[in-house]
Structures are given as C-alpha cells and as structure tokens.
Scaffold this motif. Structure first.
Motif, PDB file in Angstrom:
ATOM      1  N   ASN A  21     -46.150 -11.571   3.694  1.00 43.95           N
ATOM      2  CA  ASN A  21     -47.420 -12.132   4.306  1.00 43.95           C
ATOM      3  C   ASN A  21     -47.056 -13.076   5.773  1.00 43.95           C
ATOM      4  O   ASN A  21     -48.251 -13.537   6.445  1.00 43.95           O
ATOM      5  CB  ASN A  21     -48.159 -13.906   3.327  1.00 43.95           C
ATOM      6  N   LEU A  22     -45.681 -13.458   5.465  1.00 49.49           N
ATOM      7  CA  LEU A  22     -45.047 -14.612   6.845  1.00 49.49           C
ATOM      8  C   LEU A  22     -45.401 -13.665   8.269  1.00 49.49           C
ATOM      9  O   LEU A  22     -45.687 -14.220   8.926  1.00 49.49           O
ATOM     10  CB  LEU A  22     -43.692 -14.966   6.785  1.00 49.49           C
ATOM     11  N   ARG A  23     -45.320 -12.416   8.066  1.00 45.39           N
ATOM     12  CA  ARG A  23     -45.459 -12.249   8.952  1.00 45.39           C
ATOM     13  C   ARG A  23     -46.552 -11.059   9.672  1.00 45.39           C
ATOM     14  O   ARG A  23     -46.839 -10.881  11.569  1.00 45.39           O
ATOM     15  CB  ARG A  23     -44.188 -10.019   8.856  1.00 45.39           C
ATOM     16  N   LYS A  24     -47.750 -11.593   8.736  1.00 49.43           N
ATOM     17  CA  LYS A  24     -48.980 -11.179   9.316  1.00 49.43           C
ATOM     18  C   LYS A  24     -49.331 -12.084   9.704  1.00 49.43           C
ATOM     19  O   LYS A  24     -50.149 -12.226  10.700  1.00 49.43           O
ATOM     20  CB  LYS A  24     -49.810 -10.855   7.531  1.00 49.43           C
ATOM     21  N   LEU A 227     -48.497 -20.455   0.105  1.00 49.67           N
ATOM     22  CA  LEU A 227     -47.787 -21.550   1.105  1.00 49.67           C
ATOM     23  C   LEU A 227     -49.083 -20.652   2.631  1.00 49.67           C
ATOM     24  O   LEU A 227     -49.867 -21.377   2.539  1.00 49.67           O
ATOM     25  CB  LEU A 227     -46.391 -21.758   1.212  1.00 49.67           C
ATOM     26  N   PRO A 228     -48.535 -19.485   2.677  1.00 50.37           N
ATOM     27  CA  PRO A 228     -49.503 -19.257   3.533  1.00 50.37           C
ATOM     28  C   PRO A 228     -51.040 -18.624   3.663  1.00 50.37           C
ATOM     29  O   PRO A 228     -51.353 -18.446   3.947  1.00 50.37           O
ATOM     30  CB  PRO A 228     -49.418 -17.112   3.319  1.00 50.37           C
ATOM     31  N   TYR A 229     -51.423 -19.766   2.214  1.00 53.67           N
ATOM     32  CA  TYR A 229     -52.502 -18.953   1.831  1.00 53.67           C
ATOM     33  C   TYR A 229     -53.634 -20.684   2.074  1.00 53.67           C
ATOM     34  O   TYR A 229     -54.561 -21.095   1.770  1.00 53.67           O
ATOM     35  CB  TYR A 229     -53.135 -18.844   0.924  1.00 53.67           C
ATOM     36  N   TYR A 298     -52.362 -22.962  12.084  1.00 53.38           N
ATOM     37  CA  TYR A 298     -51.786 -22.926  10.771  1.00 53.38           C
ATOM     38  C   TYR A 298     -50.296 -23.975  10.426  1.00 53.38           C
ATOM     39  O   TYR A 298     -50.103 -24.298   8.926  1.00 53.38           O
ATOM     40  CB  TYR A 298     -50.905 -21.178  11.109  1.00 53.38           C
ATOM     41  N   THR A 299     -50.466 -24.397  11.346  1.00 54.11           N
ATOM     42  CA  THR A 299     -49.732 -25.316  10.563  1.00 54.11           C
ATOM     43  C   THR A 299     -50.289 -26.735  10.308  1.00 54.11           C
ATOM     44  O   THR A 299     -49.929 -27.501   9.823  1.00 54.11           O
ATOM     45  CB  THR A 299     -48.902 -26.457  11.848  1.00 54.11           C
ATOM     46  N   THR A 328     -60.476 -22.601  13.820  1.00 54.01           N
ATOM     47  CA  THR A 328     -59.760 -21.839  13.890  1.00 54.01           C
ATOM     48  C   THR A 328     -58.739 -21.051  13.308  1.00 54.01           C
ATOM     49  O   THR A 328     -58.700 -19.604  14.135  1.00 54.01           O
ATOM     50  CB  THR A 328     -58.714 -22.542  15.521  1.00 54.01           C
ATOM     51  N   ARG A 329     -58.341 -21.931  12.252  1.00 57.94           N
ATOM     52  CA  ARG A 329     -57.600 -20.992  11.385  1.00 57.94           C
ATOM     53  C   ARG A 329     -58.208 -20.400  10.440  1.00 57.94           C
ATOM     54  O   ARG A 329     -58.334 -18.887  10.310  1.00 57.94           O
ATOM     55  CB  ARG A 329     -56.883 -21.794  10.541  1.00 57.94           C
ATOM     56  N   ASP A 330     -58.957 -20.030  10.374  1.00 56.55           N
ATOM     57  CA  ASP A 330     -60.133 -19.187   9.486  1.00 56.55           C
ATOM     58  C   ASP A 330     -60.914 -17.885   9.600  1.00 56.55           C
ATOM     59  O   ASP A 330     -60.389 -17.052   9.512  1.00 56.55           O
ATOM     60  CB  ASP A 330     -61.288 -20.155   8.939  1.00 56.55           C
ATOM     61  N   ARG A 331     -61.137 -18.583  11.215  1.00 59.56           N
ATOM     62  CA  ARG A 331     -61.361 -17.206  12.269  1.00 59.56           C
ATOM     63  C   ARG A 331     -59.938 -16.329  12.424  1.00 59.56           C
ATOM     64  O   ARG A 331     -60.367 -14.838  12.364  1.00 59.56           O
ATOM     65  CB  ARG A 331     -61.724 -17.779  13.433  1.00 59.56           C
ATOM     66  N   ILE A 332     -58.818 -16.976  12.470  1.00 62.17           N
ATOM     67  CA  ILE A 332     -58.087 -16.265  13.431  1.00 62.17           C
ATOM     68  C   ILE A 332     -57.366 -15.504  12.055  1.00 62.17           C
ATOM     69  O   ILE A 332     -56.838 -13.830  11.774  1.00 62.17           O
ATOM     70  CB  ILE A 332     -56.681 -16.663  13.750  1.00 62.17           C
ATOM     71  N   THR A 333     -57.353 -16.331  10.204  1.00 61.22           N
ATOM     72  CA  THR A 333     -57.265 -15.573   8.939  1.00 61.22           C
ATOM     73  C   THR A 333     -57.944 -14.261   9.188  1.00 61.22           C
ATOM     74  O   THR A 333     -57.959 -12.943   9.082  1.00 61.22           O
ATOM     75  CB  THR A 333     -57.130 -15.924   8.354  1.00 61.22           C
TER      76      THR A 333
END
Lengths: 431, 262
Positions: A21-24, A227-229, A298-299, A328-333
């Motif tokens: 997940n971190l790599r994603k 965490l990644p979510y 993401y931060t 921005t986070r929702d869209r990049i996800t």
C-alpha cells in the motif's frame, strides 16, 4: 512454538501488506509533475527537525499542542517497547530486555506513564470532537468517513494503551504470585492500581496477560495497515513533507518556465526557445499538480487549522483549504485505483476541477497565506488553488467577468483600472 | 506639491543616477486616496534629502493582479517589459509604496532577469529612523494616541516583515494596541489574490467588515495601514460602521509625514 509461527506469519503479512500500500501511494505521488526540492539540504533538515520533530507550529494553540505532544511522545517512545514485543514474540522469550536491570524498570515505568497520558489525551480529544463539538472539526468536508476516521483512530489508541496497561498489571500480579516464566522485572507506576481488580488465580491471569499481549501487538500491526487509508498517515509523512516544503518567501509564486519561453519569443523574434515539454497551463486534474502538492494531500490529517483561519471560510464562503487537500487526496486515490483496475491509459472522464473542487471555491481565495502559515506540517493549499486558477484562465479563459475586465485593463492600459497611461504621473500635480 | 518630483528620464538626461527608485504602483498612481500616500512618501524622501526618482508615465503594472488571477502570460509580459525599463536605467535599489509591488519585484522578478534590492516604504522609514535622519517632531503629536496596525498579507506572512511598520509607529510615543489576529496570524483585509477587482463570493459577511469589527474592538483612534488595497478595504469598513469621525485609517507614511509636519 505454534504461537511463535503464528506471530511470525502475522508480522510478515502485516509488513508485506503495508509495503504494497505504501508503494501504491508513492507511485501515486510520482504521477505528479516534477519539481526540484533537493536544494539546501541543511536548511531542509533543520525545517524538518523544527517543524515535524519539534512540533514548532503546534504551540500556536497550547491546549491541543500539549495533548498532542503526549500522544506524539508516547507513540515514539512506546515503539521501543514494540521492539521487545517483537523479539519476545519471535523467540518465545518474555521481557527479553529485563537484563537491563534498573534501566529496564525505568523504561517500563516511563512507558506506563506515557501510555496513561496518551490514554487521557485521546479521551480528551474524543470529548473535544464529539461532545464539545469544536467548530474546527466540523464543516462540509467533515461528514461521514473523515468524521469516523478520527474517532476510529482515537478509540484504537485508547484500546491499545488499555491493553498495554492491563497486560502489565496481569504481569505484575503473576510476578507477585511467583509464576514460572514471569520474571521479576519492570516497574508499574500506573498498572499497580489495576492489580486489585484482576482475578487472583494464575491461570486466569495468564489468559489476561496473553490476550492483552496479543491484542496489543495485533492491534499495532492492524493499525499500521489502517494508516494508508486514513488521515493518520501524517505520523509518517509529516517528516518528508516538511523536509520537501517550500523554503522561499510565502508571497513568492513560481514563474512558469513554459510561459517564459513563449513570452520571450513574443518580445524578441530572434529568441530561440529552450526545449520544454509541451503540456497544459495550470492544473485541471491531480496529475497536472506537482508531486509535492500530492504528497501534501497524503500528509493532511484534517485538523482544520487552515480552514479556521481562512478569511473566506470565516465569512461564510464555500472555500475551505482543508477541503482542497482532502479533495486532492480523494481524487489521486481514485486515479490510482483506476490504474490498478484498468491500466495506466484509462480515462474516467473526471477531474479535480469541477468534479471535486468548484470554481466558486477557487475564486474565493485572497491568497493571504493564512492557511499555509497555520499548517503544522507545512502543507500548501494555496499552490493548488493557484494552479486551478491558471488552468481556468489560461486554458479555458473562464474567469469571473470583472477579473477579465481587470486583465483587459492591464493589457491595454498597463493598470488594473481603466485609466490612461498618460495620466499615471498626474498625482504629482496636486498637493 | 511644493517641490518637483524627479523622474528617471530627467535624471538620465542630466547624466545622474538616483540612490533609490520609488516604485509608485497603480493604486498609488490613480486611486485618489492612495495618491495622498504617494505624495507623503515623496515628502519624506524629499525631507531627508535622499536622491530619488520615479518612473512617471514609464511605470506600468507589475503584473501582480494578473499573476494572482492565474494569468501567467500577462504577468510575465508585464514583468519583462518592466525589467527592460528598470535595467535600461541601471536601477539598483527600489522602494515601493505597495506590498504587492514589493513582493512581486523582490521575489518574482529575479527569475525573469530583474534583480534589485527592494524595500517597502515602511522599511525605508524604519531605516531612516534608525539612522537618525527621521524623527517624530515638528508636526502633529501622536503621543498617547491609540493606534492599531493592520498587517498586509504580502508584507507580513508573504515576506515576514512585521517589525519595520511597528518600529515606525513606536517612535511616535503612541499607545500601540494589537488586534487579536495580528502578525503571522493577521487576518486579510479581503483584497488580495485579485479580490480587489471582483465582487466577493456568496457568504454571510464581507472580509473587510470582519476585520474592521476586530480593529474596533481595540477602540483605536487610528488604524495604521501599509498597503493601498488594505487602505480601501479598511476605509470602506469604517464608512460602513459610520465611524469616520472617531477612527481614522492612515498609512504609516501619512502618519510619519504628519508627525514631522511635512
């Protein structure tokens, strides 16, 4: 032996899943446009140490700063305990570090006090969010998932700390009973008060001690993968985010190199433009933003300090800098999920501008930098707003009518108002 | 004006170079209220005897509002044209009467070929006070008067200049009172980011009213400003609150000029 194997498998699985997940997330961040933030490494390191490690921007609000400091210190220090748990789990030992003697007692004692302060701080945080209902934690963007996310994090931390203290209490009572395997080690300044509520048979105590031990470590591994979510990802990304944050004066906006080329060619026909990648001006979607903008997203831990100081938001406008970061986070996800499901070339017909962030929001910004100043981890929502404006104006010629009029005036009269350039020096004629 | 404001063209013709160029800005050139501030800055420069000049009709918009509105093309067109003029006159040092011009020339021009030492007029005033060239004497006394200073975003947060304007006020022996939101936490007047040129989005209050309410909480006799856009927004706010008689909004240059009887 079986327990050790289960422990090993669980740990490896948790680390593997987290790595995937971190790599994603890192791949998603790399979808952003390049920007060089490798200059001034020493200054960057100092910024990271001061802002992320030293929490320097938190002190503006003393009460949450105080509580957050306990949770932060607790998180960092209690990780030493996790190291012991890992070794014990893998080798079937118990309290492997007890050979440290009085230092061990000091450490365990400190962990207990920290666990207790984390517990209390998280409880107060829950009260602030759910009972006192502080304004900073509400807003259009703080419905459903973001609201639950915050509560899940706080409740999990309370449960983990409770398990840790209960485990120690059971351990201490077993030590008193002289149970085999339970060496006399540790100091229990907090959990000693729990000893009396525990059963007195060795068997029951071992069950409690083991259950808490497993709950604590499995909980930590599960939390790692949560965490990644979650907005809680800031505990990791606060560090690179501050390291790579903008070191220039906040008032300075970037000069677009692609535009410089065209303007130079326009002003000087003999000018040979430097090679630059053709692309659009400004940002319509997240992939038009820089990787730093995406890392910012993401931060973000959705604390809302930015929105609470935003002059537009304070006066009831739609704009909320926190929402800019969350969108921005929702869209990049979403873009990342599209790549996973349909491959890199897939287009879903959606974009950050209009599908997530409206024009009304971006035009309400006064570019005052209050949001940037307020962010405890140096996130810059203003840059995203400006990139969206650049797209609206330069690619679409879609600005509010009065803005277009102002731009026309600059073009024709060299001033934002409709005055003749010949009258520019008239002020000196009067007294 | 009692003296002639020298232009760069005249100095050049006489084979001279000024110590400092005064960049007036569009508001300072055309806006009636801001013109007064412009003239007071000239009076201060004239009073202390610095060799200065203005560009006069050769000056042009820095491009700041175009850039903040998202039109990078227009900004860079303006910037490069201005840089050509400034470089042709061999300009080394610039003082601006507006934090927006100040920020743009100081931070955004170097990357396009225009590198100058740029200061805001409150910094110039602070320097002159430090050098002993400017005092608060010979004019209106501000002793004991209650003054609150409004930080312009592009001077304060944008460039970290919080002290110079306050130093310029301290010399007055006045009673400086800070608003709740001040310095790095200062609230915008509502004009930045090209908002000056458009109607605000739908909301429940205008930003300048929010700011004026806060300023009035300090019950000041004067509100000090350092930016022509803030000046417009704060003056409008005071008018709306019907407090024009009790509270005056003045630029730091105006206060300085008054205190020195200029």
């Amino acid at each position: 032996m079986v327990a050790q194997i289960i422990f090993l498998v669980l740990t490896l699985a948790a680390i593997a899943l987290f790595t995937v997940n971190l790599r994603k997330i890192i791949r998603n961040i790399r979808l952003g446009k390049p920007v060089d933030r490798r200059d001034q490494p020493q200054k960057r390191l100092m910024t990271m140490l001061r802002v992320a490690f030293g929490q320097s921007k938190m002190v503006v609000r003393p009460i949450p700063a105080f509580l957050h400091f306990f949770v932060y210190i607790g998180f960092i220090i209690i990780n030493i305990e996790v190291l012991e748990i890992m070794i014990d789990g893998l080798f079937g030992t118990h309290r492997i570090f007890n050979g440290l003697g009085s230092l061990y007692n000091f450490l365990i004692g400190s962990f207990e006090i920290l666990a207790f302060t984390v517990w209390v701080s998280c409880a107060i945080f829950l009260v602030r969010r759910n009972i006192l209902k502080l304004k900073r934690f509400s807003g259009v963007e703080m419905k459903s998932w973001p609201k639950s996310d915050a509560n899940y994090i706080l409740i999990t931390e309370i449960l983990l700390m409770s398990a840790f203290l209960l485990m120690n209490a059971a351990d201490a009572k077993l030590q008193l009973l002289g149970a085999s395997h339970y060496v006399n080690a540790g100091a229990f300044p907090v959990s000693q008060y729990l000893i009396n509520i525990l059963p007195s048979t060795e068997k029951a105590l071992v069950i409690i001690e083991r259950s808490c031990w497993w709950f604590h470590i499995v909980g930590i591994l599960a939390f790692l993968n949560y965490l990644p979510y979650s907005k809680h990802f800031h505990i990791l990304f606060a560090f690179p985010n501050t390291y790579f944050s903008n070191l220039e004066p906040k008032g300075e906006f970037t000069n677009m190199a692609s535009v410089t080329n065209e303007v130079k060619a326009m002003l000087d026909p003999s000018y040979v433009p430097a090679e630059t990648e053709p692309g659009k001006f400004g940002a319509k979607d997240v992939t038009d933003l820089s990787w730093v903008n995406l890392m910012n997203a993401y931060t973000c831990t959705e604390c809302g300090r930015c929105t609470s100081v935003c002059p537009a938001n304070i006066t009831g406008k739609l704009l909320s800098p926190r929402k800019i970061m969350m969108d921005t986070r929702d869209r990049i996800t979403e873009v990342g999920q599209n790549i996973d499901k349909h491959g890199a070339e897939h287009q879903d017909g959606k974009a950050l501008l209009d599908d997530y962030i409206t024009r009304e929001e971006i035009w309400a910004c006064t570019s005052c930098n209050a949001c940037v100043e307020a962010c405890p981890v140096n996130i810059d929502p203003l840059q995203i707003i400006m990139e969206l404006r650049r797209y609206a104006v330069m690619e679409e010629s879609q600005a509010p009518g009065s803005i277009n009029a102002m731009l026309g005036n600059i073009e024709n009269n060299q001033a934002p108002w409709k005055y003749s350039p010949a009258d520019r020096f008239n002020w000196a004629q009067e007294s | 004006m009692e003296f002639k404001v020298p232009t760069m063209a005249e100095l050049m013709a006489a084979g001279e170079e000024p110590e400092i160029l005064f960049w007036v800005g569009c508001a300072g050139s055309y806006d009636e209220r801001a013109q007064k501030i412009t003239r007071d800055i000239c009076k201060i420069l004239h009073h202390v005897g610095i060799k200065y000049a203005v560009l006069g009709t050769e000056e042009s918009c820095t491009g700041d509002p175009a850039k903040r509105a998202g039109n990078e093309f227009l900004f860079q067109m303006q910037a490069m044209t201005n840089i050509e003029v400034l470089n042709a006159y061999n300009i080394k040092k610039i003082v601006t009467g507006c934090p927006h011009c100040f920020n743009t020339i100081k931070n955004e021009y170097p990357g396009l070929g225009g590198t100058y030492e740029v200061i805001h007029h409150t910094q110039l005033i602070q320097d002159l006070i430090n050098e002993g060239k400017l005092k608060a004497e010979g004019g209106e006394s501000f002793k004991g008067k209650k003054i609150t200073y409004h930080d312009p975003c592009y001077l304060g947060r944008g460039n970290g200049i919080y002290e110079a304007p306050r130093k310029a006020l301290e010399v007055l022996d006045a009673q400086l009172v800070e608003m709740k939101r001040c310095k790095s936490n200062g609230l915008c007047c509502g004009a930045g980011g090209a908002q000056m040129f458009k109607e605000p989005e739908k909301g429940n209050k205008d930003i300048n009213v929010e700011r004026i309410d806060e300023a009035l909480e300090t019950s000041p006799q004067f509100i000090a400003a350092g930016c022509p856009f803030c000046m417009t927004m704060l003056s409008d706010g005071i008018k709306l609150k019907d407090k024009e008689q009790e509270v005056k909004v003045l630029d730091i240059a105006e206060i300085t000029a008054r205190a020195n009887g200029l």
